[in-house]
Design an enzyme around this catalytic site. Structure first.
Site, PDB file in Angstrom:
ATOM      1  N   ASP A  59     132.242  72.171  77.645  1.00 51.85           N
ATOM      2  CA  ASP A  59     131.066  73.255  75.838  1.00 51.85           C
ATOM      3  C   ASP A  59     129.742  72.003  76.451  1.00 51.85           C
ATOM      4  O   ASP A  59     129.887  70.904  75.662  1.00 51.85           O
ATOM      5  CB  ASP A  59     131.714  72.336  74.558  1.00 51.85           C
ATOM      6  CG  ASP A  59     131.022  73.074  74.108  1.00 51.85           C
ATOM      7  OD1 ASP A  59     129.978  73.613  73.922  1.00 51.85           O
ATOM      8  OD2 ASP A  59     131.199  73.519  72.842  1.00 51.85           O
ATOM      9  N   VAL A  60     129.223  73.011  76.542  1.00 54.05           N
ATOM     10  CA  VAL A  60     126.933  71.684  76.746  1.00 54.05           C
ATOM     11  C   VAL A  60     126.629  71.654  75.780  1.00 54.05           C
ATOM     12  O   VAL A  60     126.129  70.467  75.535  1.00 54.05           O
ATOM     13  CB  VAL A  60     126.406  72.572  77.684  1.00 54.05           C
ATOM     14  CG1 VAL A  60     126.572  73.461  78.951  1.00 54.05           C
ATOM     15  CG2 VAL A  60     125.928  73.862  76.542  1.00 54.05           C
ATOM     16  N   ASN A  86     122.133  77.820  82.543  1.00 55.48           N
ATOM     17  CA  ASN A  86     122.560  78.685  82.370  1.00 55.48           C
ATOM     18  C   ASN A  86     123.073  79.084  81.209  1.00 55.48           C
ATOM     19  O   ASN A  86     122.538  80.663  80.278  1.00 55.48           O
ATOM     20  CB  ASN A  86     123.315  79.530  83.489  1.00 55.48           C
ATOM     21  CG  ASN A  86     123.577  80.886  83.196  1.00 55.48           C
ATOM     22  OD1 ASN A  86     123.391  82.183  82.210  1.00 55.48           O
ATOM     23  ND2 ASN A  86     124.836  81.176  82.446  1.00 55.48           N
ATOM     24  N   TYR A 151     118.062  82.628  68.239  1.00 58.84           N
ATOM     25  CA  TYR A 151     118.077  82.951  69.492  1.00 58.84           C
ATOM     26  C   TYR A 151     116.039  82.711  70.368  1.00 58.84           C
ATOM     27  O   TYR A 151     116.321  82.292  71.392  1.00 58.84           O
ATOM     28  CB  TYR A 151     118.619  84.339  69.881  1.00 58.84           C
ATOM     29  CG  TYR A 151     118.816  84.057  71.334  1.00 58.84           C
ATOM     30  CD1 TYR A 151     119.587  83.811  72.152  1.00 58.84           C
ATOM     31  CD2 TYR A 151     117.614  85.664  71.992  1.00 58.84           C
ATOM     32  CE1 TYR A 151     120.111  84.045  73.571  1.00 58.84           C
ATOM     33  CE2 TYR A 151     117.510  85.862  73.599  1.00 58.84           C
ATOM     34  CZ  TYR A 151     118.437  85.008  74.412  1.00 58.84           C
ATOM     35  OH  TYR A 151     118.667  85.686  75.518  1.00 58.84           O
TER      36      TYR A 151
END
Length: 255
Positions: A59-60, A86, A151
């Site tokens: 999990d980044v 990404n 976002y």
């Protein structure tokens, strides 16, 4: 000019969608590729379909997990030539005064903080090879996006991060660029369209048609289109491109 033999690449969220298309395209052109993903099932499927890819569960948005993956990469490779940031999530859809703070924080944690955690660990390895970074932004990172403010805000931030790092790392021979995909065909955009349809009281088909009316070419792009741009940037053909935010979108005029 698109040969990547001898290069080592790391792609976040590489087990499906755009990440998978980029990872496999780089591998198909000679690179040794490692990926990470939060989706264990997708990683297992990727391992079966493409055993040439090195897969890591990560999990980044978790700094400790990122550190662990890069400790492994450093031990195995000792350097990195290509980093593709990404990983990202769509975040909530709705008016700003109805968006939960937790949903905002989660979007920032994955889309922006995750890129920071990965990049800060990758740069020492990239310096050893004068490598490069590709960050995935979005057309929402060059156009305002009503009802998708978390976002859009993170994707604008990615462009600023990209341009800042291009200046900072350029003297070390490291190139940094961003790709801004448009409406990419697949289940992710279908979920976004459905969420917007629900938020506006319209049908899926109405929202989809309205979106495509704002694209000059009147069509979606594919994950492979995005992967081909990443390949060009990674290859010798793109060796003097840095600090750019490049749209692959069919010319999205507004969103």
């Amino acid at each position: 000019m698109l040969e990547l033999r001898g290069k080592h690449a790391f792609v976040t969220a590489g087990a499906s969608g755009i990440g998978y298309a980029i990872a496999t395209t780089l591998a198909d052109h000679g690179a040794t590729v490692a990926i990470c993903d939060i989706d264990r099932t997708a990683l297992e499927r990727c391992g079966r379909e493409r055993p040439d890819l090195e897969c890591h569960l990560c999990d980044v948005a978790d700094e400790a997990q990122v550190d662990s993956v890069f400790a492994t990469i450093d031990q195995r490779w000792g350097r990195l030539d290509i980093l593709v940031n990404n990983a990202g999530i769509a975040g909530p859809t709705g008016p700003i005064d109805e968006i939960a703070a937790d949903a905002w924080r989660q979007t920032v944690d994955v889309n922006l903080n995750g890129v920071f955690y990965v990049t800060r660990r990758a740069v020492p390895l990239l310096r050893r090879s004068q490598g490069q970074i590709i960050n995935l932004s979005s057309v929402a990172g060059r156009l305002g996006y009503a009802l998708r403010s978390p976002y859009s805000a993170t994707k604008w931030a990615i462009v600023g991060f990209t341009k800042s790092l291009a200046k900072e790392l350029g003297p070390s021979g490291i190139r940094v660029n961003a790709i801004q995909p448009g409406i990419v065909a697949g289940p992710r955009i279908d979920a976004v369209i459905q969420a917007r349809a629900d938020a506006t009281g319209k049908s899926f088909e109405e929202v989809e048609a309205a979106n495509l009316e704002k694209v000059s070419l009147r069509r979606k792009v594919t994950a492979e289109d995005v992967a081909n741009m990443a390949l060009f940037l990674c290859a010798p053909a793109g060796r003097n491109i840095s600090g750019q935010a490049i749209s692959v979108c069919g010319n999205v005029e507004e969103i």
